[in-house]
Design an enzyme around this catalytic site. Structure first.
Site, short mmCIF file in Angstrom:
data_model
loop_
_atom_site.label_atom_id
_atom_site.label_comp_id
_atom_site.label_asym_id
_atom_site.label_seq_id
_atom_site.Cartn_x
_atom_site.Cartn_y
_atom_site.Cartn_z
N ALA A 81 10.93 35.45 16.15
CA ALA A 81 12.43 35.62 15.71
C ALA A 81 12.33 37.03 14.85
CB ALA A 81 13.19 34.54 15.07
N SER A 124 2.38 43.68 14.75
CA SER A 124 2.63 44.81 15.46
C SER A 124 1.47 45.95 15.26
CB SER A 124 4.03 45.39 15.28
OG SER A 124 4.05 46.71 15.71
N TYR A 149 11.31 48.70 9.83
CA TYR A 149 10.73 47.64 11.02
C TYR A 149 9.32 47.46 10.63
CZ TYR A 149 8.78 45.66 14.91
OH TYR A 149 8.15 45.12 16.00
N LYS A 153 7.00 44.43 8.94
CA LYS A 153 5.74 43.55 9.27
C LYS A 153 4.57 43.70 8.50
CE LYS A 153 7.66 42.65 13.41
NZ LYS A 153 7.89 41.00 13.84
P1 NAD Z 1 13.48 40.01 21.50
O1 NAD Z 1 14.72 40.54 20.49
O2 NAD Z 1 13.61 40.11 22.86
O3 NAD Z 1 13.39 38.65 20.78
C1 NAD Z 1 13.60 38.20 19.67
C2 NAD Z 1 14.14 37.09 19.74
O4 NAD Z 1 14.57 36.50 18.38
C3 NAD Z 1 15.78 37.18 20.31
O5 NAD Z 1 15.74 36.19 21.09
C4 NAD Z 1 16.81 36.86 19.31
O6 NAD Z 1 17.76 36.44 19.30
C5 NAD Z 1 15.85 36.13 18.12
N1 NAD Z 1 16.25 36.41 16.79
C6 NAD Z 1 16.26 37.32 15.90
N2 NAD Z 1 16.71 37.27 14.80
C7 NAD Z 1 16.73 35.88 14.74
C8 NAD Z 1 17.01 34.92 13.68
N3 NAD Z 1 17.38 35.64 12.35
N4 NAD Z 1 17.11 33.49 13.86
C9 NAD Z 1 16.78 33.23 15.05
N5 NAD Z 1 16.57 33.80 16.01
C10 NAD Z 1 16.67 35.17 15.96
O7 NAD Z 1 12.19 40.91 20.88
P2 NAD Z 1 10.73 40.75 21.65
O8 NAD Z 1 10.15 42.03 22.22
O9 NAD Z 1 10.65 39.66 22.43
O10 NAD Z 1 9.73 40.66 20.21
C11 NAD Z 1 9.46 39.34 19.68
C12 NAD Z 1 8.49 39.55 18.55
O11 NAD Z 1 7.51 40.44 18.72
C13 NAD Z 1 9.55 40.24 17.25
O12 NAD Z 1 8.95 39.76 16.17
C14 NAD Z 1 8.89 41.82 17.40
O13 NAD Z 1 8.91 42.39 16.14
C15 NAD Z 1 7.43 41.58 17.74
N6 NAD Z 1 6.87 42.86 18.72
C16 NAD Z 1 7.65 43.05 19.48
C17 NAD Z 1 7.01 44.40 20.18
C18 NAD Z 1 7.57 44.96 21.52
O14 NAD Z 1 7.34 46.12 22.00
N7 NAD Z 1 8.50 44.29 22.24
C19 NAD Z 1 5.94 44.76 19.69
C20 NAD Z 1 5.22 44.19 18.69
C21 NAD Z 1 5.70 43.40 18.04
#
Ligand code: NAD
Ligand code: UDP
Length: 341
Positions: A81, A124, A149, A153
């Protein structure tokens, strides 16, 4: 084993929940749905033929979180999240620090209160910042990312380090993702960005399906092979399996305490032009594009040294760029409006 997955309805979370179910973990998803839809969980349940416990809630709501830990005996937490749009984080930095840093602190506090010590964090490649050379290795110092952002992290990684110093029971893993793309091979779950996509692949896929006119390629004058930026793209199902591998690693190392970081990437850099070509090949159609100015904060090229995860976690990103493209297209073409049914 029961695993609490925060943010489990999101892109990477939903794919990971499926992998966990397939590996016989019981899953509780805690998500406030700020950037996702409950439909993803319904589809995961259908694909796995198993049920997921879903609780709608915010990680900043300690009371609600506490109730979850009272109701279930949780063995480990996988924490996805967070808010994740790099550009937006410069517009509303306080929301990013609130959700990503304060929210994580709330979760860790509640875990401590309930004596749950196994923690896997979505970190990340951005934590390597601008000062480290490629490929990135876990032994490098945390860097200075250009966005709030990225900074959030780095801050959480520091929090985890300090917590591990103070509490010898804490068992943390930071998984540093490179660029996850693609979708489950069924085409039933995938990435469903709200509004205009920020990331390359969702944008390309929306151009292909006719929702956007053309792709803007952010710069062709970088010091790379073809002038466009290079990134380490990995299939989201490989990434999902990386989480199962990390949980297995925690289970195998009952003596471990502290916090350990692992890069999850393929080890190869692929350019924006190469991605566009690969997608065109997968769909047998041209993607209209134009070269536009560089995007602020973009680094020319970075990729992972993934040896540590390969060896210690016995994990490797196996799926090819071709498969990443084919699976993205299957998801996008059969769900042009994402989870909106
Ligand atoms: P996403 O936005 O699809 O998923 C994040 C989820 O967290 C969503 O379902 C959102 O509703 C929920 N969320 C956000 N804030 C919240 C809160 N305060 N309480 C409860 N739920 C909450 O993003 P993703 O791409 O699946 O990323 C997941 C994780 O991986 C994140 O931490 C992101 O920073 C990290 N990340 C993603 C990438 C990428 O390229 N997608 C790369 C590196 C790291
Ligand atoms: N990119 C692009 N056009 C877009 C989106 C992204 O040219 O519409 C480029 C971006 O400059 C970067 C790469 O594609 O070099 C990957 O960007 P993305 O936002 O997907 O991931 P990042 O590596 O920035 O986290």
């Amino acid at each position: 084993m029961k695993v609490l997955v925060t943010g489990g309805a999101g892109y990477i979370g939903s794919h990971t929940v499926l992998s966990l179910l397939e590996n016989n973990y019981d899953v509780i998803v805690y998500d406030n749905l700020v950037n996702s839809s409950i439909e993803s969980i319904d589809r995961v349940e259908k694909l796995a033929g198993k049920k997921v416990e879903f609780i709608e809630g915010d990680i900043c709501d300690k009371e609600k979180l506490s109730k979850v830990f009272e109701q279930f005996t949780i063995d480990a937490v996988i924490h996805f999240a967070a808010l994740k749009a790099v550009g937006e984080s410069a517009q509303i930095p306080l929301s990013y620090y609130q959700n990503n840093v304060y929210g994580t602190v709330c979760l860790l506090e509640v875990m401590q209160q309930h004596k749950v010590h196994n923690f896997i964090f979505s970190s990340s490649a951005t934590v390597y910042g601008e000062e480290n050379d490629v490929p990135y290795v876990e032994t490098m110092k945390l860097g200075t990312p250009s966005s709030p952002y990225g900074a959030s992290k780095v801050m959480v990684e520091r929090v985890l380090g300090d917590l591990a110093q103070s509490n010898s029971n804490f068992r943390g893993v930071s998984l540093r993702y490179f660029n996850p793309i693609g979708a489950h091979e069924s085409g039933q779950i995938g990435e469903d960005p709200k509004g205009i996509p920020n990331n390359l692949l969702p944008y390309v896929a929306q151009v292909a399906v006719g929702k956007r006119e053309k792709l803007g390629i952010f710069g062709d004058d970088y010091p790379t092979k073809d002038g466009s930026c290079e990134r380490d793209y990995l299939h989201v199902m490989d990434l999902a399996q990386g989480h199962v591998a990390a949980l297995d690693w925690l289970n195998r190392h009952s003596e471990f305490s502290g916090v350990e970081a692992f890069n999850l990437g393929t080890g190869n850099g692929v350019s924006v032009f190469a991605i566009v070509k690969a997608f065109e090949k997968a769909i047998d159609k041209k993607i209209p594009f134009e070269v536009s100015p560089r995007r602020t904060g973009d680094l020319p090229a970075f990729w992972a040294d993934a040896n540590k995860a390969n060896k210690a976690l016995n994990w490797q990103a196996k799926r090819s760029v071709e498969q990443m493209m084919a699976d993205t297209w299957r998801w996008q073409s059969t769900n042009p409006n994402g989870y909106l049914v």
